[in-house]
Design a protein around this motif. Structure first.
Motif, PDB file in Angstrom:
ATOM      1  N   PHE A  55      11.629   5.836 -15.596  1.00 26.40           N
ATOM      2  CA  PHE A  55      11.077   5.424 -14.534  1.00 26.40           C
ATOM      3  C   PHE A  55      11.509   4.354 -13.817  1.00 26.40           C
ATOM      4  N   ASN A  56      11.693   3.039 -14.723  1.00 27.01           N
ATOM      5  CA  ASN A  56      11.977   1.874 -14.076  1.00 27.01           C
ATOM      6  C   ASN A  56      12.937   1.247 -14.076  1.00 27.01           C
ATOM      7  N   ASP A  57      13.995   1.604 -14.748  1.00 27.18           N
ATOM      8  CA  ASP A  57      15.476   0.816 -14.842  1.00 27.18           C
ATOM      9  C   ASP A  57      16.221   0.999 -13.616  1.00 27.18           C
ATOM     10  N   SER A  58      16.984   0.132 -13.415  1.00 31.37           N
ATOM     11  CA  SER A  58      17.883   0.162 -12.217  1.00 31.37           C
ATOM     12  C   SER A  58      19.111   0.916 -12.259  1.00 31.37           C
ATOM     13  N   LYS A  59      19.820   1.431 -11.398  1.00 34.22           N
ATOM     14  CA  LYS A  59      20.877   2.191 -11.208  1.00 34.22           C
ATOM     15  C   LYS A  59      22.105   1.749 -12.109  1.00 34.22           C
ATOM     16  N   LEU A 105      22.287  18.145 -16.950  1.00 35.94           N
ATOM     17  CA  LEU A 105      21.391  18.917 -16.306  1.00 35.94           C
ATOM     18  C   LEU A 105      20.264  18.220 -15.216  1.00 35.94           C
ATOM     19  N   GLY A 106      20.726  16.889 -15.024  1.00 38.74           N
ATOM     20  CA  GLY A 106      19.840  16.216 -14.204  1.00 38.74           C
ATOM     21  C   GLY A 106      19.992  14.796 -14.598  1.00 38.74           C
ATOM     22  N   GLY A 107      20.279  14.033 -13.384  1.00 44.52           N
ATOM     23  CA  GLY A 107      20.491  12.686 -13.408  1.00 44.52           C
ATOM     24  C   GLY A 107      20.563  12.217 -12.013  1.00 44.52           C
ATOM     25  N   PRO A 108      20.449  11.027 -11.575  1.00 46.88           N
ATOM     26  CA  PRO A 108      20.711  10.511 -10.486  1.00 46.88           C
ATOM     27  C   PRO A 108      22.076  10.659  -9.862  1.00 46.88           C
ATOM     28  N   SER A 109      22.169  11.084  -8.814  1.00 50.79           N
ATOM     29  CA  SER A 109      23.418  11.577  -8.164  1.00 50.79           C
ATOM     30  C   SER A 109      24.567  10.273  -7.902  1.00 50.79           C
ATOM     31  N   ASP A 110      23.807   9.140  -7.606  1.00 54.22           N
ATOM     32  CA  ASP A 110      24.496   7.914  -7.581  1.00 54.22           C
ATOM     33  C   ASP A 110      24.774   7.309  -9.025  1.00 54.22           C
ATOM     34  N   ALA A 123       6.446  15.175  -6.289  1.00 51.26           N
ATOM     35  CA  ALA A 123       5.696  14.792  -7.649  1.00 51.26           C
ATOM     36  C   ALA A 123       6.202  15.842  -8.693  1.00 51.26           C
ATOM     37  N   GLY A 124       6.987  16.592  -8.611  1.00 49.76           N
ATOM     38  CA  GLY A 124       7.225  17.616  -9.402  1.00 49.76           C
ATOM     39  C   GLY A 124       7.706  16.916 -10.663  1.00 49.76           C
ATOM     40  N   HIS A 125       8.468  18.060 -11.491  1.00 51.40           N
ATOM     41  CA  HIS A 125       9.067  17.528 -12.852  1.00 51.40           C
ATOM     42  C   HIS A 125      10.284  16.606 -12.501  1.00 51.40           C
ATOM     43  N   CYS A 126      10.331  15.854 -13.023  1.00 51.31           N
ATOM     44  CA  CYS A 126      11.660  14.721 -12.808  1.00 51.31           C
ATOM     45  C   CYS A 126      11.972  14.437 -11.501  1.00 51.31           C
ATOM     46  N   TRP A 127      10.925  14.168 -10.686  1.00 50.38           N
ATOM     47  CA  TRP A 127      10.908  13.539  -9.384  1.00 50.38           C
ATOM     48  C   TRP A 127      11.766  12.510  -9.272  1.00 50.38           C
ATOM     49  N   PHE A 128      11.562  11.558 -10.294  1.00 45.14           N
ATOM     50  CA  PHE A 128      11.934  10.181 -10.328  1.00 45.14           C
ATOM     51  C   PHE A 128      13.639   9.852 -10.479  1.00 45.14           C
ATOM     52  N   PHE A 129      14.067  11.199 -10.969  1.00 46.95           N
ATOM     53  CA  PHE A 129      15.607  11.065 -10.521  1.00 46.95           C
ATOM     54  C   PHE A 129      16.084  12.733 -10.188  1.00 46.95           C
ATOM     55  N   GLY A 130      15.082  13.286  -9.504  1.00 46.31           N
ATOM     56  CA  GLY A 130      15.337  14.489  -8.962  1.00 46.31           C
ATOM     57  C   GLY A 130      15.536  14.352  -7.179  1.00 46.31           C
ATOM     58  N   SER A 131      15.843  15.521  -6.664  1.00 48.47           N
ATOM     59  CA  SER A 131      15.828  15.662  -5.232  1.00 48.47           C
ATOM     60  C   SER A 131      14.637  16.521  -4.898  1.00 48.47           C
ATOM     61  N   GLU A 132      13.838  15.929  -4.347  1.00 51.71           N
ATOM     62  CA  GLU A 132      12.485  16.606  -3.958  1.00 51.71           C
ATOM     63  C   GLU A 132      12.681  17.440  -2.716  1.00 51.71           C
ATOM     64  N   ALA A 133      12.233  18.844  -2.992  1.00 47.15           N
ATOM     65  CA  ALA A 133      12.084  19.851  -1.966  1.00 47.15           C
ATOM     66  C   ALA A 133      11.340  20.747  -2.162  1.00 47.15           C
ATOM     67  N   ASP A 134      10.233  21.043  -0.940  1.00 46.41           N
ATOM     68  CA  ASP A 134       9.071  21.895  -1.114  1.00 46.41           C
ATOM     69  C   ASP A 134       9.199  23.241  -0.635  1.00 46.41           C
ATOM     70  N   LYS A 193      27.765  19.056  -2.082  1.00 46.43           N
ATOM     71  CA  LYS A 193      28.394  18.117  -1.391  1.00 46.43           C
ATOM     72  C   LYS A 193      28.867  16.905  -2.178  1.00 46.43           C
ATOM     73  N   LEU A 194      27.878  16.361  -2.907  1.00 45.51           N
ATOM     74  CA  LEU A 194      28.229  15.301  -3.568  1.00 45.51           C
ATOM     75  C   LEU A 194      29.051  15.418  -4.914  1.00 45.51           C
TER      76      LEU A 194
END
Lengths: 418, 423
Positions: free
Chosen positions: B87-91, B116-121, B151-162, B176-177
């Motif tokens: 949740f809290n650590d820096s990039k 299978l899931g990490g910040p894209s930057d 607010a869904g699962h792993c939103w804090f490193f995810g891409s939110e799309a509803d 693209k990334l």
């Protein structure tokens, strides 16, 4: 986490780093500090303490490296990389570099010039246990003139007022030391190593401001005029100190009286002579010559000239720190032992003098000799060992067997745990 | 640069990863396996052209394939620390952790790692640095940011799309990334307090739109699913791999709502499952040994905690129906340390009834097939990348010997020899 422990070795450096204690043991307390260094035969109650039999090794305080640039690739591509890579990439380089240094036996490292965005997070990560690495003392970005030496990872400041403000900014970001570029340097084609970058008044203002904020200032100086400015300004330590003449057709302009003033005022010098030994060895093995800076191409000081001057400065009483300039070509992060090797082979130190230079003496220059640099009661248990006896052959320092940081082994018997 | 080399070992896994070839040697040229031969038939002149490494009394296998990592998170026995640091650590912290973690994973014998899931930057720059040779690491296959609801699962490193439209756009953005595949969270998960692991996050239509878009862009799509409703949605939508494949009932008071017909449909469609049993088993071992406190259940499952045996029985039934399993540890989560990929195979043997060789094949050739890398890695045979790992002992007798990695070769480059890291 440290736990009470006993490290037994055939040879342990005494607290003055000038002789061996044979068959002794370092007793480490729960806080990772040295409780005592005593003969192994007198160890009484060892219950509750993990015992490490290091065997036939020479156990020393962890080495202190006074001069690194953790985010630079230590090869001929260093300049190309530093001018094109992202901060993220540099952070990634620094992670590997910090591990490499620690596993070579460096437990304290002073980085005197890396990007703020890179180096302060790296220190935070080491202190938080996120990545392994030595204790870091940091300058952050060096202060330089616009287009001046190391501008690509420095903070540019041209006026006295700008310099004072940048000193404050670096302190705010977490700098323990200020690095300022008093002359140009070979790494930077848009700077002139033979000329000063700041007048003495500006350097003086930096010193006053740093002292006001409780830290000290080291200055890069190749040029004799830059060294003189540093002396007049009361700079605490001079890096390189090569006495280059301002005349591009004349190699050096050594000033023995200036050297005597350095000695009198207790100004430390980091002669970065290990880098020269590494470069010579690499070229002897077929590596290409480093790119020559235009400012020195016409008349370079010969290695003999440089060594003669450094010996004379030492004879006058100037004290030397063990700074390799890690990150420059061939000065890889596991080569800190080349400081001591070069001090013995080039400058005439005895092996024990060179060992002390790499530990307690440089700890004093870094103002950390109250906590590291010597194995005695109350000090942090930062240690490294090597096979063989470096007091007989200083090159034995080059390959570490065991490394302990704060009482916690990170390498034992040549095997890394990190 | 990779040299030409020969790696001799007393036991070399055959191309199908079903038996040992005794006293064989793997010949490597330009980073690829050129031949696998009996040591006695090696040409006399080969030391003139190849560096010869006699690994001795070891078992030489294809490098392990880890199908499920989160390289930026802090694995460990303390789930709270793992969660709070994510949740809290820096990039910068994430990048530094990732650099350290992927090296650890490589040195444990994993030569291909799917994140299978990490910040894209974070994850894309790390992969670029591995490819550029700046840092050591396994071959990386990346999902980038997982697609999840607000607010869904792993939103804090995810891409939110509803909405379906947002999900399609999010897939395009990750591709693209630089994403090699897409991860979408079809249900909530234990790691995220604001998500509900018992309920679906997306309707089947949205998942179907995601599958169509991923296939249009030639990338795989895998989906996290803990709830039976989510599993059903994924199978109907044609998601390529079910991650976790746990069948929680939507009723808070109930356990699993396993539906064999849906499992059969998954098998018939060739859908893979990543049961992530390895890190669960490691956690159970530590908890029962008293090394760590018991798990704190997520609010949504605390009323009816499902015994692991029940879930294992479901997984065995899925397997009997023909669902194939990949070896994904969920590295980076609690008890999913980065040197523990061998726990996948161990748990497959211990809990799911795999033979030792079946588990080793799962960790290598099978998972390579699932990751669409079978023509590149996962077996010791001519033409494939020279991705090798050796262990002391014989994991066909004791699967836990897979933990005793002595040597690692990735893309022809020796990075660990006789237990010592060379990187």
């Amino acid at each position: 986490m440290p736990e009470p422990a006993i490290f037994k070795a055939s040879r342990i450096a005494n607290q003055d780093n000038d002789g061996w204690l044979t068959d002794h043991a370092v007793v480490v307390d729960v806080g990772g500090r040295v409780e005592a260094v005593i003969p192994s035969s007198t160890l009484a109650d060892t219950s509750g303490k993990k015992t490490y039999e290091l065997g036939d090794v020479s156990l020393l305080p962890g080495l202190i490296e006074a001069h690194s640039h953790l985010h630079v690739s230590p090869d001929l591509d260093g300049f190309a990389n530093i001018t094109t890579e992202t901060n993220d990439r540099m952070v990634m380089r620094a992670v590997g570099a910090a591990r490499k240094a620690l596993l070579s036996g460096v437990t304290t490292m002073r980085d005197i010039g890396s990007r703020n965005e890179v180096i302060f997070p790296v220190r935070d990560a080491i202190e938080s246990g996120v990545i392994p690495g030595p204790r870091l003392q940091l300058a952050g970005t060096p202060i330089t003139t616009t287009a001046g030496h190391c501008w690509m990872f420095g903070t540019e400041a041209d006026t006295l007022e700008d310099v004072v403000r940048v000193v404050r900014q670096q302190v705010k970001l977490g700098a323990n030391v200020i690095k300022i570029m008093a002359s140009g340097g070979n790494f930077t084609p848009t700077s002139n190593p033979r000329m000063t970058q700041y007048p003495a008044e500006t350097l003086r203002a930096a010193v006053v401001e740093a002292e006001r904020l409780g830290i000290y200032v080291v200055a890069h100086a190749h040029a004799t005029a830059g060294i003189r400015n540093c002396i007049d300004a009361g700079i605490h330590q001079i890096i390189h100190c090569r006495w280059l003449s301002s005349d591009p057709t004349v190699a050096m302009d050594y000033d023995p009286e200036g050297a005597a003033r350095l000695a009198d005022e207790g100004t430390w010098v980091d002669p970065t002579i290990g880098l020269s030994v590494l470069g010579a060895e690499a070229r002897a093995a077929g590596a290409p010559q480093r790119r020559l800076h235009w400012g020195v191409a016409a008349a370079r000081p010969s290695p003999e000239q440089t060594i003669e001057v450094l010996k004379d400065m030492r004879d006058k009483g100037v004290r030397y720190t063990t700074g390799l300039d890690m990150g420059m070509a061939y000065a890889d992060y596991d080569k800190s032992a080349y400081n001591a090797i070069s001090f013995v082979e080039s400058l005439g130190y005895t092996p024990w003098e060179a060992i002390a230079a790499s530990t307690s003496v440089t700890a004093e220059a870094l103002r950390v000799n109250g906590t590291v640099g010597s194995l005695q009661s109350g000090m942090i248990a930062d240690m490294m060992s090597v096979a063989g006896d470096p007091s007989k052959d200083i090159r034995a320092l080059a390959i570490s067997s065991d490394v302990v940081k704060g009482g916690v082994p990170v390498k034992l018997g040549g095997r890394a745990f990190i | 640069m990779t040299e030409n080399a020969v790696f001799k070992a007393n036991r070399v896994a055959n191309a199908e990863v079903t038996a040992w070839l005794p006293d064989h040697a793997v010949i490597v040229e330009n980073g690829r396996i050129s031949d696998v031969v009996s040591q006695s038939s090696i040409a006399d002149g080969i030391p003139n052209t190849h560096e010869v490494h006699d690994l001795g009394d070891v078992s030489l296998l294809p490098g392990l394939i880890e199908a499920h990592a989160h390289m930026h998170t802090a694995a460990g026995p303390d789930p709270l620390y793992t969660q709070q640091s994510a949740f809290n650590d820096s990039k910068e912290f994430f990048i530094m952790r990732a650099v350290d973690h992927i090296r650890t994973t490589l040195l444990s014998g994993v030569t291909t790692m799917r994140d299978l899931g990490g910040p894209s930057d974070v994850v894309f720059p790390v992969r670029d640095a591995v490819r550029a040779g700046v840092i050591p690491g396994p071959r990386l296959q990346l999902a980038g940011a997982p697609i999840t609801t607000t607010a869904g699962h792993c939103w804090f490193f995810g891409s939110e799309a509803d909405t379906a439209e947002e999900v399609v756009r999010a897939i395009r953005e990750q591709v693209k990334l630089g994403a090699d595949l897409i991860k979408i969270m079809s249900t909530g998960g234990m790691f995220t307090p604001t998500a509900n692991p018992r309920s679906a996050q997306y309707p089947v239509e949205t998942l179907r739109a995601a599958v169509v878009e991923a296939e249009r862009l030639n990338v795989q799509i895998v989906s996290h699913c803990l709830a039976a409703d989510g599993v059903r949605n994924c199978v109907e939508a044609g998601i390529h791999t079910l991650i976790h494949a746990r069948w929680h009932d939507s009723d808070f008071r109930k356990g699993l709502a396993y539906d064999p017909d849906v499992a059969q449909m998954a098998a018939d469609k060739g859908i893979w499952a990543d049961p992530t049993t390895g890190h669960i088993m490691i956690g159970d071992v530590r908890i029962s040994a008293g090394d760590v406190p018991p798990r704190v259940p997520h609010w949504a499952v605390s009323a009816a905690t499902v015994p692991e045996e029940e879930h294992d029985a479901v997984l065995r039934d899925m397997r009997e129906r023909g669902v194939r399993f990949v070896t994904g540890l969920d590295m980076g989560m609690a008890h999913g340390e980065f040197d523990m990929s061998a726990a996948n195979a161990w748990s497959f043997v211990e809990l799911l009834g795999f033979s030792n060789w079946e588990a080793m094949a799962a960790s290598t050739v099978d998972t390579a097939e699932s990751l669409r890398l079978a023509s590149e890695t996962g077996a010791i045979k001519a033409g494939l990348s020279a991705d090798l790992m050796a262990v002391s002992g014989d994991p066909s007798n004791d699967i836990k010997d897979l933990f005793n990695c002595t040597d690692v070769v990735v893309e022809g480059r020796l990075v660990k020899r006789d237990g010592r890291a060379l990187v």
